[in-house]
Design a protein around this motif. Structure first.
Motif, PDB file in Angstrom:
ATOM      1  N   VAL A  21      28.521  34.798 -11.449  1.00 53.78           N
ATOM      2  CA  VAL A  21      28.082  33.477 -10.971  1.00 53.78           C
ATOM      3  C   VAL A  21      26.607  33.260 -11.307  1.00 53.78           C
ATOM      4  CG1 VAL A  21      27.659  32.094  -8.898  1.00 53.78           C
ATOM      5  CG2 VAL A  21      29.842  33.262  -9.190  1.00 53.78           C
ATOM      6  N   LYS A  22      25.773  34.285 -11.061  1.00 49.18           N
ATOM      7  CA  LYS A  22      24.338  34.171 -11.375  1.00 49.18           C
ATOM      8  C   LYS A  22      24.108  33.881 -12.850  1.00 49.18           C
ATOM      9  CE  LYS A  22      22.505  37.321  -7.886  1.00 49.18           C
ATOM     10  NZ  LYS A  22      21.866  38.639  -7.697  1.00 49.18           N
ATOM     11  N   ALA A  23      24.944  34.484 -13.710  1.00 47.95           N
ATOM     12  CA  ALA A  23      24.794  34.294 -15.153  1.00 47.95           C
ATOM     13  C   ALA A  23      25.528  33.048 -15.647  1.00 47.95           C
ATOM     14  CB  ALA A  23      25.301  35.530 -15.887  1.00 47.95           C
ATOM     15  N   ASN A  24      26.103  32.279 -14.712  1.00 51.94           N
ATOM     16  CA  ASN A  24      26.780  31.019 -15.018  1.00 51.94           C
ATOM     17  C   ASN A  24      28.070  31.203 -15.831  1.00 51.94           C
ATOM     18  OD1 ASN A  24      26.900  28.292 -14.517  1.00 51.94           O
ATOM     19  ND2 ASN A  24      25.881  27.747 -16.432  1.00 51.94           N
ATOM     20  N   PHE A  25      28.804  32.289 -15.550  1.00 49.22           N
ATOM     21  CA  PHE A  25      30.112  32.502 -16.159  1.00 49.22           C
ATOM     22  C   PHE A  25      31.177  32.270 -15.095  1.00 49.22           C
ATOM     23  CE2 PHE A  25      27.538  35.549 -18.775  1.00 49.22           C
ATOM     24  CZ  PHE A  25      27.622  34.849 -19.964  1.00 49.22           C
ATOM     25  N   ARG A  26      32.216  31.551 -15.453  1.00 50.50           N
ATOM     26  CA  ARG A  26      33.341  31.323 -14.546  1.00 50.50           C
ATOM     27  C   ARG A  26      34.382  32.410 -14.753  1.00 50.50           C
ATOM     28  NH1 ARG A  26      34.822  24.966 -15.098  1.00 50.50           N
ATOM     29  NH2 ARG A  26      33.001  24.138 -14.011  1.00 50.50           N
ATOM     30  N   ALA A  27      35.028  32.811 -13.670  1.00 50.20           N
ATOM     31  CA  ALA A  27      36.046  33.854 -13.769  1.00 50.20           C
ATOM     32  C   ALA A  27      37.145  33.604 -12.761  1.00 50.20           C
ATOM     33  CB  ALA A  27      35.418  35.221 -13.527  1.00 50.20           C
ATOM     34  N   THR A  28      38.325  34.076 -13.081  1.00 52.56           N
ATOM     35  CA  THR A  28      39.451  34.076 -12.159  1.00 52.56           C
ATOM     36  C   THR A  28      39.719  35.519 -11.774  1.00 52.56           C
ATOM     37  OG1 THR A  28      40.419  32.107 -13.157  1.00 52.56           O
ATOM     38  CG2 THR A  28      41.904  33.527 -11.886  1.00 52.56           C
ATOM     39  N   LYS A  29      39.824  35.782 -10.460  1.00 51.00           N
ATOM     40  CA  LYS A  29      40.069  37.133  -9.961  1.00 51.00           C
ATOM     41  C   LYS A  29      41.527  37.280  -9.545  1.00 51.00           C
ATOM     42  CE  LYS A  29      37.304  38.587  -6.747  1.00 51.00           C
ATOM     43  NZ  LYS A  29      36.321  38.744  -5.643  1.00 51.00           N
ATOM     44  N   LEU A  37      45.822  56.304  -9.944  1.00 49.00           N
ATOM     45  CA  LEU A  37      45.406  56.603  -8.572  1.00 49.00           C
ATOM     46  C   LEU A  37      46.142  55.757  -7.542  1.00 49.00           C
ATOM     47  CD1 LEU A  37      41.545  56.894  -9.068  1.00 49.00           C
ATOM     48  CD2 LEU A  37      43.224  58.749  -8.930  1.00 49.00           C
ATOM     49  N   ARG A  38      46.885  54.770  -7.999  1.00 48.48           N
ATOM     50  CA  ARG A  38      47.576  53.832  -7.117  1.00 48.48           C
ATOM     51  C   ARG A  38      46.607  53.188  -6.123  1.00 48.48           C
ATOM     52  NH1 ARG A  38      51.273  57.916  -8.066  1.00 48.48           N
ATOM     53  NH2 ARG A  38      53.216  57.203  -8.976  1.00 48.48           N
ATOM     54  N   ALA A  39      45.425  52.889  -6.620  1.00 47.85           N
ATOM     55  CA  ALA A  39      44.374  52.299  -5.788  1.00 47.85           C
ATOM     56  C   ALA A  39      44.164  50.847  -6.192  1.00 47.85           C
ATOM     57  CB  ALA A  39      43.075  53.083  -5.959  1.00 47.85           C
ATOM     58  N   GLY A  40      43.549  50.089  -5.285  1.00 44.07           N
ATOM     59  CA  GLY A  40      43.312  48.685  -5.541  1.00 44.07           C
ATOM     60  C   GLY A  40      42.307  48.452  -6.654  1.00 44.07           C
ATOM     61  N   ASN A  41      42.638  47.522  -7.515  1.00 42.83           N
ATOM     62  CA  ASN A  41      41.762  47.077  -8.587  1.00 42.83           C
ATOM     63  C   ASN A  41      41.628  45.578  -8.493  1.00 42.83           C
ATOM     64  OD1 ASN A  41      41.467  49.620  -9.795  1.00 42.83           O
ATOM     65  ND2 ASN A  41      43.291  49.339 -11.038  1.00 42.83           N
ATOM     66  N   THR A  42      40.679  45.052  -9.220  1.00 38.45           N
ATOM     67  CA  THR A  42      40.559  43.613  -9.395  1.00 38.45           C
ATOM     68  C   THR A  42      40.542  43.339 -10.885  1.00 38.45           C
ATOM     69  OG1 THR A  42      39.285  43.415  -7.350  1.00 38.45           O
ATOM     70  CG2 THR A  42      39.169  41.572  -8.882  1.00 38.45           C
ATOM     71  N   THR A  43      41.328  42.382 -11.308  1.00 42.15           N
ATOM     72  CA  THR A  43      41.348  41.984 -12.710  1.00 42.15           C
ATOM     73  C   THR A  43      40.663  40.630 -12.825  1.00 42.15           C
ATOM     74  OG1 THR A  43      43.402  43.190 -13.095  1.00 42.15           O
ATOM     75  CG2 THR A  43      42.831  41.469 -14.682  1.00 42.15           C
ATOM     76  N   PHE A  44      39.643  40.572 -13.648  1.00 45.64           N
ATOM     77  CA  PHE A  44      38.910  39.335 -13.909  1.00 45.64           C
ATOM     78  C   PHE A  44      39.376  38.773 -15.244  1.00 45.64           C
ATOM     79  CE2 PHE A  44      36.160  41.235 -10.821  1.00 45.64           C
ATOM     80  CZ  PHE A  44      35.483  40.194 -10.220  1.00 45.64           C
ATOM     81  N   MET A  45      39.644  37.465 -15.269  1.00 43.96           N
ATOM     82  CA  MET A  45      39.936  36.766 -16.517  1.00 43.96           C
ATOM     83  C   MET A  45      38.814  35.764 -16.732  1.00 43.96           C
ATOM     84  SD  MET A  45      44.087  36.373 -16.487  1.00 43.96           S
ATOM     85  CE  MET A  45      44.023  34.825 -15.654  1.00 43.96           C
ATOM     86  N   ILE A  46      38.147  35.904 -17.883  1.00 42.54           N
ATOM     87  CA  ILE A  46      36.953  35.110 -18.159  1.00 42.54           C
ATOM     88  C   ILE A  46      37.105  34.484 -19.546  1.00 42.54           C
ATOM     89  CG2 ILE A  46      34.429  35.164 -18.282  1.00 42.54           C
ATOM     90  CD1 ILE A  46      34.844  38.091 -16.921  1.00 42.54           C
ATOM     91  N   GLY A  47      37.117  33.175 -19.604  1.00 43.95           N
ATOM     92  CA  GLY A  47      37.185  32.476 -20.887  1.00 43.95           C
ATOM     93  C   GLY A  47      35.788  32.052 -21.318  1.00 43.95           C
ATOM     94  N   VAL A  48      35.393  32.456 -22.536  1.00 43.09           N
ATOM     95  CA  VAL A  48      34.051  32.134 -23.032  1.00 43.09           C
ATOM     96  C   VAL A  48      34.081  31.838 -24.524  1.00 43.09           C
ATOM     97  CG1 VAL A  48      32.804  33.483 -21.302  1.00 43.09           C
ATOM     98  CG2 VAL A  48      33.498  34.568 -23.423  1.00 43.09           C
ATOM     99  N   ASP A  49      33.029  31.155 -24.990  1.00 42.13           N
ATOM    100  CA  ASP A  49      32.838  30.950 -26.419  1.00 42.13           C
ATOM    101  C   ASP A  49      32.457  32.276 -27.072  1.00 42.13           C
ATOM    102  OD1 ASP A  49      33.319  28.181 -26.402  1.00 42.13           O
ATOM    103  OD2 ASP A  49      31.251  27.775 -25.783  1.00 42.13           O
ATOM    104  N   ASP A  50      32.644  32.342 -28.374  1.00 41.16           N
ATOM    105  CA  ASP A  50      32.339  33.570 -29.113  1.00 41.16           C
ATOM    106  C   ASP A  50      30.910  34.054 -28.864  1.00 41.16           C
ATOM    107  OD1 ASP A  50      34.880  33.341 -30.138  1.00 41.16           O
ATOM    108  OD2 ASP A  50      34.247  32.630 -32.113  1.00 41.16           O
ATOM    109  N   SER A  51      29.981  33.134 -28.781  1.00 38.48           N
ATOM    110  CA  SER A  51      28.565  33.495 -28.614  1.00 38.48           C
ATOM    111  C   SER A  51      28.246  34.068 -27.233  1.00 38.48           C
ATOM    112  CB  SER A  51      27.681  32.278 -28.874  1.00 38.48           C
ATOM    113  OG  SER A  51      27.963  31.264 -27.924  1.00 38.48           O
ATOM    114  N   GLN A  52      29.163  33.922 -26.270  1.00 39.04           N
ATOM    115  CA  GLN A  52      28.913  34.385 -24.904  1.00 39.04           C
ATOM    116  C   GLN A  52      29.554  35.732 -24.582  1.00 39.04           C
ATOM    117  OE1 GLN A  52      30.578  30.769 -23.143  1.00 39.04           O
ATOM    118  NE2 GLN A  52      28.553  30.361 -22.249  1.00 39.04           N
TER     119      GLN A  52
END
Length: 109
Positions: A21-29, A37-52
């Motif tokens: 958020v601070k770097a101004n990138f949007r993400a879906t968690k 390990l069968r432990a909790g994870n978070t998967t982030f999906m982030i759509g960006v332009d090639d330059s980012q």
């Protein structure tokens, strides 16, 4: 355009989310579970332009740290537990598994 998929440990989720958020990138968690390990994870999906892409990868690299953790192996499936004493084993956890995929088409409604 690229889709960055980052799978991280839950302990790093809030830190990464704040830094994106601070770097101004949007993400879906998405909540996910690791197979080893069968432990909790978070998967982030982030759509960006090639330059980012490199900017997002830097944020992920700086927010998700590898650490040591003691885990007890799962009981063997053979059914004989008489001689099996699960002792904790130290393994590396954390960090991030990241995939960068090209996007052929993007639409926003």
């Amino acid at each position: 355009m690229n889709l960055i998929i980052a799978i991280i440990q839950d302990k790093d989720s809030n830190r990464l989310s704040s830094e994106l958020v601070k770097a101004n990138f949007r993400a879906t968690k998405l909540a996910s579970t690791g197979g080893f390990l069968r432990a909790g994870n978070t998967t982030f999906m982030i759509g960006v332009d090639d330059s980012q892409v490199e900017g997002v990868l830097t944020v992920i690299r700086n927010s998700c740290k590898v650490r040591e953790q003691l885990v007890t192996p799962v009981t063997p499936m053979s059914g004989t537990t008489d001689s099996y004493l699960p002792l904790p084993v130290e393994v590396q956890v954390g960090g991030a598994t990241v995939f960068v995929l090209p996007v052929d088409r993007f639409e926003h409604y």
